[in-house]
Design a protein around this motif. Structure first.
Motif, PDB file in Angstrom:
ATOM      1  N   THR A 314       0.718  -0.990  -0.185  1.00 49.71           N
ATOM      2  CA  THR A 314      -0.069   0.055   0.041  1.00 49.71           C
ATOM      3  C   THR A 314       0.961   1.339   0.025  1.00 49.71           C
ATOM      4  O   THR A 314       0.467   2.204  -0.309  1.00 49.71           O
ATOM      5  CB  THR A 314      -0.939   0.169   1.418  1.00 49.71           C
ATOM      6  OG1 THR A 314      -0.216   0.032   2.418  1.00 49.71           O
ATOM      7  CG2 THR A 314      -2.022  -1.164   1.163  1.00 49.71           C
ATOM      8  N   GLU A 315       2.312   1.204   0.340  1.00 48.95           N
ATOM      9  CA  GLU A 315       3.161   2.229   0.408  1.00 48.95           C
ATOM     10  C   GLU A 315       3.437   2.689  -1.188  1.00 48.95           C
ATOM     11  O   GLU A 315       4.168   3.742  -1.312  1.00 48.95           O
ATOM     12  CB  GLU A 315       4.271   1.949   1.371  1.00 48.95           C
ATOM     13  CG  GLU A 315       4.977   3.330   1.625  1.00 48.95           C
ATOM     14  CD  GLU A 315       6.006   3.020   2.737  1.00 48.95           C
ATOM     15  OE1 GLU A 315       6.203   3.722   3.435  1.00 48.95           O
ATOM     16  OE2 GLU A 315       6.819   2.055   2.144  1.00 48.95           O
ATOM     17  N   ASP A 316       3.314   1.837  -1.987  1.00 45.85           N
ATOM     18  CA  ASP A 316       3.845   1.984  -3.423  1.00 45.85           C
ATOM     19  C   ASP A 316       2.577   2.740  -4.273  1.00 45.85           C
ATOM     20  O   ASP A 316       1.391   2.597  -3.948  1.00 45.85           O
ATOM     21  CB  ASP A 316       4.178   0.750  -4.144  1.00 45.85           C
ATOM     22  CG  ASP A 316       5.619   0.170  -3.733  1.00 45.85           C
ATOM     23  OD1 ASP A 316       6.423   1.367  -3.508  1.00 45.85           O
ATOM     24  OD2 ASP A 316       5.758  -0.795  -3.361  1.00 45.85           O
ATOM     25  N   PRO A 317       2.859   3.105  -5.515  1.00 44.53           N
ATOM     26  CA  PRO A 317       1.707   3.890  -6.058  1.00 44.53           C
ATOM     27  C   PRO A 317       0.943   2.932  -6.922  1.00 44.53           C
ATOM     28  O   PRO A 317       1.074   2.694  -8.168  1.00 44.53           O
ATOM     29  CB  PRO A 317       2.762   4.655  -7.118  1.00 44.53           C
ATOM     30  CG  PRO A 317       3.955   4.088  -7.505  1.00 44.53           C
ATOM     31  CD  PRO A 317       4.321   3.479  -5.859  1.00 44.53           C
ATOM     32  N   ILE A 318       0.183   2.231  -6.069  1.00 41.27           N
ATOM     33  CA  ILE A 318      -0.982   1.192  -6.844  1.00 41.27           C
ATOM     34  C   ILE A 318      -2.310   1.529  -7.016  1.00 41.27           C
ATOM     35  O   ILE A 318      -3.148   0.620  -6.916  1.00 41.27           O
ATOM     36  CB  ILE A 318      -0.623  -0.347  -6.121  1.00 41.27           C
ATOM     37  CG1 ILE A 318      -0.858  -0.083  -4.679  1.00 41.27           C
ATOM     38  CG2 ILE A 318       0.626  -0.391  -6.390  1.00 41.27           C
ATOM     39  CD1 ILE A 318      -0.955  -1.575  -3.893  1.00 41.27           C
ATOM     40  N   GLY A 353       6.303   3.071 -13.355  1.00 40.92           N
ATOM     41  CA  GLY A 353       5.738   4.061 -13.922  1.00 40.92           C
ATOM     42  C   GLY A 353       4.451   4.136 -13.815  1.00 40.92           C
ATOM     43  O   GLY A 353       3.709   3.281 -13.257  1.00 40.92           O
ATOM     44  N   PRO A 354       3.593   5.053 -14.527  1.00 37.93           N
ATOM     45  CA  PRO A 354       2.091   5.394 -14.321  1.00 37.93           C
ATOM     46  C   PRO A 354       1.234   4.392 -15.074  1.00 37.93           C
ATOM     47  O   PRO A 354       0.287   4.158 -14.924  1.00 37.93           O
ATOM     48  CB  PRO A 354       2.022   6.784 -15.123  1.00 37.93           C
ATOM     49  CG  PRO A 354       3.370   6.967 -15.902  1.00 37.93           C
ATOM     50  CD  PRO A 354       4.456   6.337 -15.153  1.00 37.93           C
ATOM     51  N   ASP A 355       2.132   3.788 -16.174  1.00 38.55           N
ATOM     52  CA  ASP A 355       1.336   2.724 -16.959  1.00 38.55           C
ATOM     53  C   ASP A 355       1.897   1.245 -16.708  1.00 38.55           C
ATOM     54  O   ASP A 355       2.150   0.203 -17.396  1.00 38.55           O
ATOM     55  CB  ASP A 355       1.370   2.836 -18.596  1.00 38.55           C
ATOM     56  CG  ASP A 355       0.326   2.108 -19.098  1.00 38.55           C
ATOM     57  OD1 ASP A 355      -0.580   1.554 -18.358  1.00 38.55           O
ATOM     58  OD2 ASP A 355       0.792   1.549 -20.173  1.00 38.55           O
ATOM     59  N   PRO A 357       2.498  -2.287 -15.651  1.00 43.61           N
ATOM     60  CA  PRO A 357       1.895  -3.527 -16.207  1.00 43.61           C
ATOM     61  C   PRO A 357       1.288  -4.283 -15.502  1.00 43.61           C
ATOM     62  O   PRO A 357       0.354  -4.851 -15.588  1.00 43.61           O
ATOM     63  CB  PRO A 357       3.106  -4.146 -17.195  1.00 43.61           C
ATOM     64  CG  PRO A 357       4.269  -3.786 -16.450  1.00 43.61           C
ATOM     65  CD  PRO A 357       4.086  -2.362 -16.005  1.00 43.61           C
ATOM     66  N   VAL A 358       1.981  -4.389 -13.974  1.00 43.42           N
ATOM     67  CA  VAL A 358       1.144  -5.109 -13.180  1.00 43.42           C
ATOM     68  C   VAL A 358      -0.018  -4.785 -12.703  1.00 43.42           C
ATOM     69  O   VAL A 358      -0.867  -5.653 -12.375  1.00 43.42           O
ATOM     70  CB  VAL A 358       2.305  -5.351 -11.929  1.00 43.42           C
ATOM     71  CG1 VAL A 358       1.502  -6.325 -10.697  1.00 43.42           C
ATOM     72  CG2 VAL A 358       3.493  -6.264 -12.386  1.00 43.42           C
ATOM     73  N   VAL A 359       0.089  -3.339 -12.366  1.00 43.89           N
ATOM     74  CA  VAL A 359      -1.274  -2.878 -12.033  1.00 43.89           C
ATOM     75  C   VAL A 359      -2.154  -2.851 -13.033  1.00 43.89           C
ATOM     76  O   VAL A 359      -3.494  -3.305 -12.460  1.00 43.89           O
ATOM     77  CB  VAL A 359      -1.032  -1.257 -11.645  1.00 43.89           C
ATOM     78  CG1 VAL A 359      -2.533  -0.563 -11.185  1.00 43.89           C
ATOM     79  CG2 VAL A 359       0.076  -1.224 -10.191  1.00 43.89           C
ATOM     80  N   ARG A 360      -2.049  -2.811 -14.199  1.00 37.95           N
ATOM     81  CA  ARG A 360      -2.952  -2.869 -15.544  1.00 37.95           C
ATOM     82  C   ARG A 360      -3.479  -4.272 -15.361  1.00 37.95           C
ATOM     83  O   ARG A 360      -4.493  -4.509 -15.801  1.00 37.95           O
ATOM     84  CB  ARG A 360      -2.197  -2.400 -16.802  1.00 37.95           C
ATOM     85  CG  ARG A 360      -3.202  -2.322 -17.874  1.00 37.95           C
ATOM     86  CD  ARG A 360      -2.436  -1.712 -19.279  1.00 37.95           C
ATOM     87  NE  ARG A 360      -1.470  -2.447 -19.836  1.00 37.95           N
ATOM     88  CZ  ARG A 360      -0.265  -2.617 -19.852  1.00 37.95           C
ATOM     89  NH1 ARG A 360       0.483  -1.460 -19.001  1.00 37.95           N
ATOM     90  NH2 ARG A 360       0.801  -3.447 -20.153  1.00 37.95           N
ATOM     91  N   LEU A 361      -2.481  -5.269 -15.287  1.00 38.34           N
ATOM     92  CA  LEU A 361      -2.814  -6.558 -15.411  1.00 38.34           C
ATOM     93  C   LEU A 361      -3.795  -6.953 -14.267  1.00 38.34           C
ATOM     94  O   LEU A 361      -5.105  -7.790 -14.442  1.00 38.34           O
ATOM     95  CB  LEU A 361      -1.566  -7.571 -15.365  1.00 38.34           C
ATOM     96  CG  LEU A 361      -1.869  -9.072 -15.518  1.00 38.34           C
ATOM     97  CD1 LEU A 361      -2.589  -9.476 -17.014  1.00 38.34           C
ATOM     98  CD2 LEU A 361      -0.552  -9.901 -15.252  1.00 38.34           C
TER      99      LEU A 361
END
Length: 382
Positions: A314-318, A353-355, A357-361
């Protein structure tokens, strides 16, 4: 005390212990029940720690004096100061008797067969109490500890009838402690993986939900490391499942060791070749460091082919983490990517970065059709 009142006191104590949800609650219920049943002003429950040669106080209830905490952290007495717990009881059993309770007063022994009273008499005087009744507790055929109830100075001292009742109460306490032990063992088994001794999936479900609630309430950092042990199927197919189990146990030990780098972290086996670490409080970089050490050590195991490791914190930009399910999906997606890349280091959600791939996936797959989220929370809603 009349028979009806005695029976009611015994039943009340038994019911109090049965309603307890933890060992502490059980100890407190035992001491309070005995104190009320015997019209005492103070009661304590103590356990004989044989390996340390001491009688350790578990709980103090009633009118406590200075230094007597309800749940003391370190109130213990060398057993040689109270040798009746060993010598007196042993002599009674050896002669075919039962471990009856006895009474002592600030002036010396009063009723029942006395033990070695000098320490107890001194304690009564020092704490302004007039008398006490001491009831040995026998559990699984061995002296377990004692139930101690005292009355203030200036009130009638305990008599033989009180000692007899204390003996009965101690037997009820012993039965309650045995039941509490069985329940604790059942709870432990329910939340423990039998092969590795780590926590199991059920334990992770509960702890992660609690962690996310804390994060939402006060912003606590919650991090999840999800691991997939590489090469287990090959080991099972070529060397047998007994060797595969040895690999799982060995990796479980490595996971536990790396988890110890993070205070309070939960190390768990989710099932099959899948494991995780759950940390609440440590910074994300500390968790990533532990995950890196895990990857390094896993690669050095004589069996298997290392580990694919994903991290979400939760400390990372997710983005906002409002549910345990989302954090799990993110960590699982990071692990999935680490496996696809054959990465020797952990993949961390939100750090590309802002895009990312893990968050997008993790966030793009439709609910109920997510190939990434192969391990779903039981009945959890998004």
């Amino acid at each position: 005390m009349g028979e009806d009142r005695r029976l009611a006191a015994v039943v009340a104590l038994a019911q109090g212990m049965a309603a307890a949800h933890s060992p502490r609650e059980s100890w407190r219920a035992a001491a309070l029940g005995a104190c009320r049943a015997l019209s005492g002003s103070f009661a304590a429950l103590s356990v004989w720690e044989r390996e340390l040669g001491r009688l350790r106080v578990l709980v103090n209830v009633g009118d406590r004096t200075r230094g007597e905490e309800e749940f003391p952290g370190d109130e213990a007495y060398p057993v040689h100061q109270f040798p009746e717990i060993t010598e007196f009881l042993h002599e009674r059993w050896a002669s075919g008797g039962e471990p009856d309770a006895w009474v002592e007063t600030a002036a010396g022994p009063s009723a029942g067969r006395p033990g070695y009273c000098h320490q107890r008499v001194a304690a009564l005087r020092r704490r302004g109490r007039g008398c006490c009744v001491v009831a040995p507790i026998v559990l699984h055929g061995r002296a377990w500890g004692e139930l101690y109830v005292a009355r203030s100075a200036g009130v009638p001292v305990f008599d033989r009838g009180d000692a007899d009742l204390a003996t009965v109460l101690a037997s009820v306490v012993a039965a309650g402690l045995a039941q509490s032990e069985r329940l604790e063992e059942a709870r432990r088994l329910a939340f423990t993986d039998a092969l590795t001794g780590l926590a199991n999936r059920r334990a992770v479900d509960v702890r992660l939900e609690e962690a996310i609630e804390r994060h939402r309430a006060d912003g606590a950092v919650v991090s999840l490391v999800v691991c997939d042990l590489n090469g287990l199927k090959r080991v099972n197919d070529t060397q047998g499942h007994a060797v595969g189990d040895r690999l799982l146990e060995r990796f479980g030990s490595v996971l536990s060791l790396c988890g110890a780098m993070l205070p309070g972290a939960l190390a768990a086996r989710l099932g099959g070749d899948e494991f995780c670490l759950l940390a609440v409080g440590p910074a994300a970089d500390e968790v990533v460091g532990a995950a890196e050490e895990l990857c390094r050590r896993a690669a050095e195991l004589e069996l298997g082919e290392g580990v694919a490791c994903g991290v979400a914190s939760t400390e990372d930009p997710i983005g906002a983490v409002r549910s345990a399910r989302r954090l799990f999906r993110l960590a699982d997606a990071a692990q999935y990517r680490a496996k696809a890349l054959r990465a020797g280091r952990p993949v961390v959600a939100g750090r590309d970065g802002p895009d990312d791939p893990v968050v997008r996936l993790a966030d793009a797959a439709p609910a109920g059709q997510d190939a990434v989220e192969r391990r779903r929370f039981r009945g959890r809603r998004p």
